[in-house]
Write an enzyme that holds these catalytic residues in place. Sequence first.
Site, PDB file in Angstrom:
ATOM      1  N   HIS A  81      43.242 -17.197   1.313  1.00 51.07           N
ATOM      2  CA  HIS A  81      43.930 -17.902   2.393  1.00 51.07           C
ATOM      3  C   HIS A  81      44.969 -18.841   1.781  1.00 51.07           C
ATOM      4  O   HIS A  81      44.630 -19.925   1.323  1.00 51.07           O
ATOM      5  CB  HIS A  81      42.930 -18.675   3.247  1.00 51.07           C
ATOM      6  CG  HIS A  81      42.060 -17.795   4.084  1.00 51.07           C
ATOM      7  ND1 HIS A  81      41.061 -17.008   3.552  1.00 51.07           N
ATOM      8  CD2 HIS A  81      42.053 -17.572   5.418  1.00 51.07           C
ATOM      9  CE1 HIS A  81      40.474 -16.328   4.528  1.00 51.07           C
ATOM     10  NE2 HIS A  81      41.054 -16.649   5.666  1.00 51.07           N
ATOM     11  N   HIS A 107      43.632  -9.673   2.194  1.00 54.67           N
ATOM     12  CA  HIS A 107      42.287  -9.100   2.325  1.00 54.67           C
ATOM     13  C   HIS A 107      42.224  -7.824   1.493  1.00 54.67           C
ATOM     14  O   HIS A 107      43.151  -7.014   1.534  1.00 54.67           O
ATOM     15  CB  HIS A 107      41.991  -8.712   3.777  1.00 54.67           C
ATOM     16  CG  HIS A 107      42.143  -9.816   4.757  1.00 54.67           C
ATOM     17  ND1 HIS A 107      43.361 -10.171   5.286  1.00 54.67           N
ATOM     18  CD2 HIS A 107      41.227 -10.636   5.321  1.00 54.67           C
ATOM     19  CE1 HIS A 107      43.182 -11.171   6.132  1.00 54.67           C
ATOM     20  NE2 HIS A 107      41.904 -11.472   6.177  1.00 54.67           N
TER      21      HIS A 107
END
EC number: 4.2.1.-
Length: 176
Positions: A81, A107
Site C-alpha cells: 500500500h 497485489h
Amino acid sequence: MAKPTAPCFEDVLGCQAALYEWAESYDTKDWDRLAQCIAPTLRIDYRAFLNKLWEEMPAPEFLLMASDLKFLGNRRLKTQHFVGGASKWLQTSEDEITGQHQMRVAHQKYADDALSEVALKGHAHGHATIWYRRVEGQWRFAGIEPGIRWSEYDHDRIFFEGEEKLGEPQSDECAC
C-alpha cells in the site's frame, strides 16, 4: 466545530503515524499491530472492489475481515500500500480528521505456499479518503473509502473469493 478547517501540524503527524501503521500492518499481515492503530468503530467503504459499505464496523469485526483467508489473511497474497506524498487534510471536529491521499496498491497472488510461482497480479491506482479519530489522546485509523481510477493486470480477480464471502452481489438494475 462548525466548519471544517486545516488541522494543526501535530495532529497531521498523529494521523500520518496511524496511516503508516495501518498500511504496514496490512502489508505484513500483522493483525496485532493493526489492532493498535484502529478506532473502536470504523467506516469501511469497500464498494470499489467488494461492493460493500459498513457504516459502523466494530474493531473486532474489522480485524476478522482484514485477516480473513479470503481477503488479506491469505498468505499467498502479497500487497504493498503506497501512499503518495500529496495529501489533503480537513479537521471536521475536535477529534476527527479526514485525509485525501494518492494511493497505489500492488497485489500479487501466488500459486503455492512456497511463493515460487505468481498466479495473479493486480494493481490499483487512485486515491483514498481515510478517516481518523482521536481516541484517548491518540489518532487512530477510523475508516477508508478507496477510489480506484484505473488498474493493471487482473485487479478485479484478486479479491474474487473475498467478494463472494464478504461483499454484496452486483446489481445490473439502475438506482435512478
